[in-house]
Write a protein that holds these residues in place. Structure first.
Motif, PDB file in Angstrom:
ATOM      1  N   MET A 106       1.724  -3.687   4.688  1.00 59.19           N
ATOM      2  CA  MET A 106       0.540  -3.851   5.527  1.00 59.19           C
ATOM      3  C   MET A 106      -0.357  -2.618   5.433  1.00 59.19           C
ATOM      4  O   MET A 106      -1.570  -2.731   5.485  1.00 59.19           O
ATOM      5  N   ILE A 107       0.240  -1.456   5.263  1.00 56.16           N
ATOM      6  CA  ILE A 107      -0.533  -0.218   5.146  1.00 56.16           C
ATOM      7  C   ILE A 107      -1.172  -0.094   3.758  1.00 56.16           C
ATOM      8  O   ILE A 107      -2.342   0.264   3.649  1.00 56.16           O
ATOM      9  N   THR A 108      -0.429  -0.419   2.719  1.00 53.41           N
ATOM     10  CA  THR A 108      -0.912  -0.163   1.350  1.00 53.41           C
ATOM     11  C   THR A 108      -1.553  -1.371   0.679  1.00 53.41           C
ATOM     12  O   THR A 108      -2.296  -1.203  -0.287  1.00 53.41           O
ATOM     13  N   ASN A 109      -1.254  -2.566   1.147  1.00 57.61           N
ATOM     14  CA  ASN A 109      -1.722  -3.793   0.494  1.00 57.61           C
ATOM     15  C   ASN A 109      -2.298  -4.774   1.509  1.00 57.61           C
ATOM     16  O   ASN A 109      -1.858  -5.919   1.608  1.00 57.61           O
ATOM     17  N   VAL A 110      -3.283  -4.344   2.250  1.00 56.85           N
ATOM     18  CA  VAL A 110      -3.846  -5.161   3.326  1.00 56.85           C
ATOM     19  C   VAL A 110      -4.327  -6.511   2.806  1.00 56.85           C
ATOM     20  O   VAL A 110      -4.020  -7.555   3.387  1.00 56.85           O
ATOM     21  N   ASP A 111      -5.094  -6.504   1.718  1.00 48.59           N
ATOM     22  CA  ASP A 111      -5.643  -7.754   1.191  1.00 48.59           C
ATOM     23  C   ASP A 111      -4.548  -8.743   0.827  1.00 48.59           C
ATOM     24  O   ASP A 111      -4.628  -9.918   1.167  1.00 48.59           O
ATOM     25  N   MET A 112      -3.521  -8.279   0.139  1.00 46.21           N
ATOM     26  CA  MET A 112      -2.410  -9.135  -0.255  1.00 46.21           C
ATOM     27  C   MET A 112      -1.706  -9.707   0.975  1.00 46.21           C
ATOM     28  O   MET A 112      -1.408 -10.891   1.048  1.00 46.21           O
ATOM     29  N   LEU A 114      -2.902 -10.118   4.063  1.00 41.37           N
ATOM     30  CA  LEU A 114      -3.741 -11.079   4.785  1.00 41.37           C
ATOM     31  C   LEU A 114      -3.878 -12.396   4.025  1.00 41.37           C
ATOM     32  O   LEU A 114      -4.044 -13.449   4.632  1.00 41.37           O
ATOM     33  N   ALA A 115      -3.768 -12.342   2.724  1.00 42.82           N
ATOM     34  CA  ALA A 115      -3.870 -13.561   1.925  1.00 42.82           C
ATOM     35  C   ALA A 115      -2.560 -14.351   1.909  1.00 42.82           C
ATOM     36  O   ALA A 115      -2.586 -15.583   1.848  1.00 42.82           O
ATOM     37  N   ASN A 116      -1.418 -13.649   1.987  1.00 36.25           N
ATOM     38  CA  ASN A 116      -0.142 -14.306   1.726  1.00 36.25           C
ATOM     39  C   ASN A 116       0.868 -14.310   2.871  1.00 36.25           C
ATOM     40  O   ASN A 116       1.850 -15.037   2.807  1.00 36.25           O
ATOM     41  N   ASP A 117       0.686 -13.481   3.877  1.00 37.25           N
ATOM     42  CA  ASP A 117       1.714 -13.331   4.900  1.00 37.25           C
ATOM     43  C   ASP A 117       1.268 -13.970   6.217  1.00 37.25           C
ATOM     44  O   ASP A 117       0.232 -13.599   6.789  1.00 37.25           O
ATOM     45  N   ALA A 118       2.078 -14.904   6.708  1.00 34.35           N
ATOM     46  CA  ALA A 118       1.722 -15.639   7.930  1.00 34.35           C
ATOM     47  C   ALA A 118       1.638 -14.718   9.146  1.00 34.35           C
ATOM     48  O   ALA A 118       0.765 -14.889  10.000  1.00 34.35           O
ATOM     49  N   GLU A 119       2.517 -13.737   9.242  1.00 32.95           N
ATOM     50  CA  GLU A 119       2.492 -12.818  10.389  1.00 32.95           C
ATOM     51  C   GLU A 119       1.242 -11.948  10.363  1.00 32.95           C
ATOM     52  O   GLU A 119       0.633 -11.689  11.401  1.00 32.95           O
ATOM     53  N   MET A 131      -8.038  -5.404   9.148  1.00 36.02           N
ATOM     54  CA  MET A 131      -7.676  -4.006   8.941  1.00 36.02           C
ATOM     55  C   MET A 131      -8.271  -3.545   7.612  1.00 36.02           C
ATOM     56  O   MET A 131      -8.055  -4.176   6.581  1.00 36.02           O
ATOM     57  N   PRO A 132      -9.021  -2.441   7.626  1.00 35.86           N
ATOM     58  CA  PRO A 132      -9.605  -1.972   6.367  1.00 35.86           C
ATOM     59  C   PRO A 132      -8.562  -1.290   5.503  1.00 35.86           C
ATOM     60  O   PRO A 132      -7.573  -0.764   6.003  1.00 35.86           O
ATOM     61  N   ASN A 133      -8.807  -1.313   4.206  1.00 37.71           N
ATOM     62  CA  ASN A 133      -7.953  -0.572   3.295  1.00 37.71           C
ATOM     63  C   ASN A 133      -8.274   0.903   3.477  1.00 37.71           C
ATOM     64  O   ASN A 133      -9.404   1.331   3.234  1.00 37.71           O
TER      65      ASN A 133
END
Length: 155
Positions: A106-112, A114-119, A131-133
């Motif tokens: 979540m800290i290093t790969n925000v885009d990934m 938000l695209a792939n993780d339901a939580e 959350m911005p990168n």
């Protein structure tokens, strides 16, 4: 005295004239982008997906210190160390609710995330702000995780 006022007025007029002229405008436009997207665009750092994190006991105090410094500069304006939600959720208890790899992704790969993780998507729905990168590297994220663990009472 009258000559000084006249000289100041001429200087002000000259500066105004230059600033409004096409040469002045051209020079300003070359110095700063006018497109807001271009003005805020920066190279984002994305890490590889983290699948495993080795935690240490006792905590690595050098990592805790670095993690707190990163928190103070990049995280503290949106996240508090208790349950209080400001922009993002408070951090208290995060290391008991989430796996270390999830936190680091979540800290290093925000885009990934938000695209792939339901939580992560649920958090976005609750907070209403993406959350911005923050361009935090994997070793820096590990230090932030160590600081989070200390915040949650790990010794």
């Amino acid at each position: 005295m009258r000559k000084q006022i006249l000289a100041i007025a001429l200087l002000a007029l000259s500066v105004t004239w230059y600033g409004c002229s096409s040469d002045g405008a051209k020079q300003r436009s070359e110095e700063t982008p006018t497109d807001p997207v271009e003005a805020t665009n920066q190279q984002e750092v994305h890490g590889d997906m983290i699948t495993e994190v080795k935690l240490t006991t006792p905590l690595d105090q050098a990592m805790v210190k670095q993690g707190q410094e990163i928190y103070d500069v990049k995280c503290g304006s949106c996240h508090k160390l208790d349950e209080t939600r400001i922009v993002g959720p408070g951090w208290k208890g995060i290391t008991q609710r989430r796996e270390p790899a999830w936190i680091m992704n979540m800290i290093t790969n925000v885009d990934m995330m938000l695209a792939n993780d339901a939580e992560a998507q649920k958090l976005l729905e609750q907070c209403l702000v993406r959350m911005p990168n923050q361009n935090i590297t994997e070793p820096e994220a590990r230090s932030v995780l160590e600081f989070m663990r200390q915040n949650d009472g790990v010794k």
